[in-house]
Enzyme design. Structure first.
Site, mmCIF file in Angstrom:
data_model
loop_
_atom_site.group_PDB
_atom_site.id
_atom_site.type_symbol
_atom_site.label_atom_id
_atom_site.label_comp_id
_atom_site.label_asym_id
_atom_site.label_seq_id
_atom_site.Cartn_x
_atom_site.Cartn_y
_atom_site.Cartn_z
ATOM 1 N N HIS A 113 0.831 -1.223 0.000
ATOM 2 C CA HIS A 113 0.000 0.000 0.000
ATOM 3 C C HIS A 113 0.860 1.266 0.000
ATOM 4 O O HIS A 113 0.422 2.313 0.460
ATOM 5 C CB HIS A 113 -0.950 0.036 1.210
ATOM 6 N N SER A 133 15.683 22.101 -14.579
ATOM 7 C CA SER A 133 14.545 22.967 -14.860
ATOM 8 C C SER A 133 15.077 24.277 -15.404
ATOM 9 O O SER A 133 16.138 24.752 -14.984
ATOM 10 C CB SER A 133 13.767 23.197 -13.566
ATOM 11 N N LYS A 172 16.661 21.958 -9.362
ATOM 12 C CA LYS A 172 15.969 20.735 -9.795
ATOM 13 C C LYS A 172 16.843 19.779 -10.591
ATOM 14 O O LYS A 172 17.676 20.175 -11.389
ATOM 15 C CB LYS A 172 14.773 21.119 -10.690
ATOM 16 N N GLU A 184 10.085 9.258 -16.315
ATOM 17 C CA GLU A 184 8.717 9.741 -16.551
ATOM 18 C C GLU A 184 8.267 9.469 -17.978
ATOM 19 O O GLU A 184 7.144 9.031 -18.228
ATOM 20 C CB GLU A 184 8.644 11.248 -16.276
#
Ligand code: ARG
Length: 475
Positions: free
Chosen positions: A158, A279, A285, A292
């Protein structure tokens, strides 16, 4: 404007230009060229063996096809949109190059069987490439697992901390998934490599063809059994795209974990610079874009599967032009799968694991609660009661903001009266992992066994995982 079509005998008017563009598949089937030519050479050889063509005619055809291959390699081949597809482009050029003999190549053959042959051969080539990349990926995972036999991290259910596991065990779970993907490819390959040549348009042909001989020359294991099925069956493509979808699904799962783990709140991994981006506005970043995108590209492959299975639904026998739409999903799937597997192998090889962050996470989340319950069972407490008592200890520790092992024996005994001093040895996380001795479990011996078995399998595939580890750079 339209030039005369190879099938133009009964037509008085040229094709409408928009229709010409609409019906053309050249943008989708050029990638079949190499295999189409191989199939045509085998067909010509067979026609000569069977006495349908003379040896000179077959030689002229094969020579012309070789010249076409050279033109394609150099970029000089004159592709013509108005010739509909790759097959007619090659045939028309052959006739230009060798004249009358070229006009005889299509004897006993239809584009219906011709296009399936080329598609099957390309599909087999693609899935072999996936297979090779998957074995490489498994080797990388195996090597990283060997490196991290002793690294512990929280195992989750979970997405909540559940029990400690070794990082090796976690990585090997993915190795098992990818190994099943390899097995699935091995399973479908014989159903892909079936020669449909000789089925002709749908009913077979009146020429004394030798489909077995063609299949043999092409190194294809089987020959079609039913000509109507042969020209209309696309099961092999569906199975291929399904395999691709499964591979993407597995990859998107590991990518999701990498994305989570790279988040500073986990901090379990550092992304290699070569596999992440920054970024344009936030200087701090480092984004897991590759993982992704891999997760994202899974969508295209699922889309291809749905396109193809929908395309086939309700199609009457035999060939229908709808079938021309089969190549897009294959190509989309191949590009996504082949690139993704290779990139994932490279990323996994270079991913930096952060054992200290994993160890810190183990201290939060009461991952040794099951150990306490099992310990109490060992002291004669029925499991349900042990579970309850342990829950109360956890609630108490949580209220105090400390781990179970930071409580005193007296505090533990308040809820679990049968606990003794030896409980603290049980609460050590390393001990929790070491006690998981069942085969396939996370205990060191079980993991060692899993690695041995996987290495033996990799060796049977001609890959040495240990060597790759030393190289540091794996793909
Ligand atoms: N480009 C066509 C396809 O891929 C070739 C077969 C055409 N056959 C026909 N009967 N029009 O489906």
């Amino acid at each position: 404007m339209s030039q005369r079509k190879p099938w133009g005998g009964r037509f008085a008017e040229p094709t409408d230009p928009l229709v010409e563009r609409y019906t053309s598949s050249l943008h989708l089937d050029r990638f079949l060229a190499e295999e189409d030519i191989r199939g045509s050479k085998a067909h010509a050889h067979m026609l000569a063996r069977q006495g349908v063509l003379t040896a000179d005619e077959a030689a002229a055809i094969v020579d012309g096809l070789a010249r076409i291959e050279a033109e394609m390699a150099s970029g000089a081949f004159p592709w013509r949109e108005e010739l509909e597809d790759v097959h007619m482009n090659i045939e028309a050029r052959l006739i230009e190059l060798v004249g009358d003999a070229g006009r005889k190549l299509h004897t006993g053959r239809s584009r219906n069987d011709q296009t399936v042959l080329a598609t099957r051969m390309v599909t087999a080539k693609f899935v072999r490439q996936w297979r090779e990349a998957l074995v490489e990926l498994i080797a990388v995972l195996c090597a990283r697992a060997e490196e991290h036999r002793a690294t512990l991290l929280p195992g989750y259910t979970h997405l909540q901390p559940a029990q400690p596991v070794s990082l090796a065990h976690h990585l090997l779970a993915y190795a098992q998934m990818f190994r099943r993907d390899v097995e699935r490819i091995d399973d479908i390959l014989p159903r892909i490599e079936v020669s449909p040549l000789g089925a002709a348009a749908l009913a077979g042909t009146t020429y004394p063809l030798d489909p077995e001989g063609v299949a043999q020359e092409l190194g294809v294991g089987r020959v079609f059994a039913n000509s109507m099925d042969a020209v209309s069956d696309r099961d092999f493509l569906l199975e291929t795209v399904f395999c691709g979808a499964m591979i993407m699904m597995h990859m998107s799962r590991i990518c999701e974990e990498i994305i989570l783990w790279a988040n500073p709140q986990f901090g379990f991994v550092r992304l290699p610079d070569a596999y992440s981006t920054g970024s344009s506005i936030m200087p701090q970043k480092k984004n897991p874009d590759v993982a992704e995108l891999m997760r994202g590209k899974t969508g295209r492959v699922y889309g291809s599967l749905v396109s193809l299975i929908t395309l086939m639904k309700g199609l009457p026998l035999t060939y229908n032009r709808d079938l021309q739409e089969d190549k897009g999903p294959l190509l989309v799937t191949h590009v996504a799968v082949h690139d993704s597997v290779r990139i994932l192998a490279g990323m996994m090889a270079r991913l930096e694991f952060m054992p200290q962050a994993m160890a810190a996470a183990l201290k939060r989340g009461y991952l040794n609660a099951t150990e306490l319950a099992d310990y109490l069972v060992g002291r004669g407490v029925p499991f349900r009661d042990a579970h309850h008592q342990t829950g109360a200890v956890v609630a108490y520790a949580e209220g105090k903001g400390v781990a179970l092992e930071a409580l005193s024996l007296e505090e533990i005994q308040r809820f679990a009266p049968l606990a003794q001093e030896d409980v603290f040895a049980v609460l050590a996380l390393e001990a929790a992992v070491a006690r998981r001795i069942t085969p396939g479990g996370t205990g060191p011996q079980a993991v060692a066994q899993q690695i041995d078995e996987l290495r033996a399998w990799l060796a049977s595939q001609g890959v040495d995982s240990a060597l790759r580890q030393d190289e540091g750079r794996m793909v």
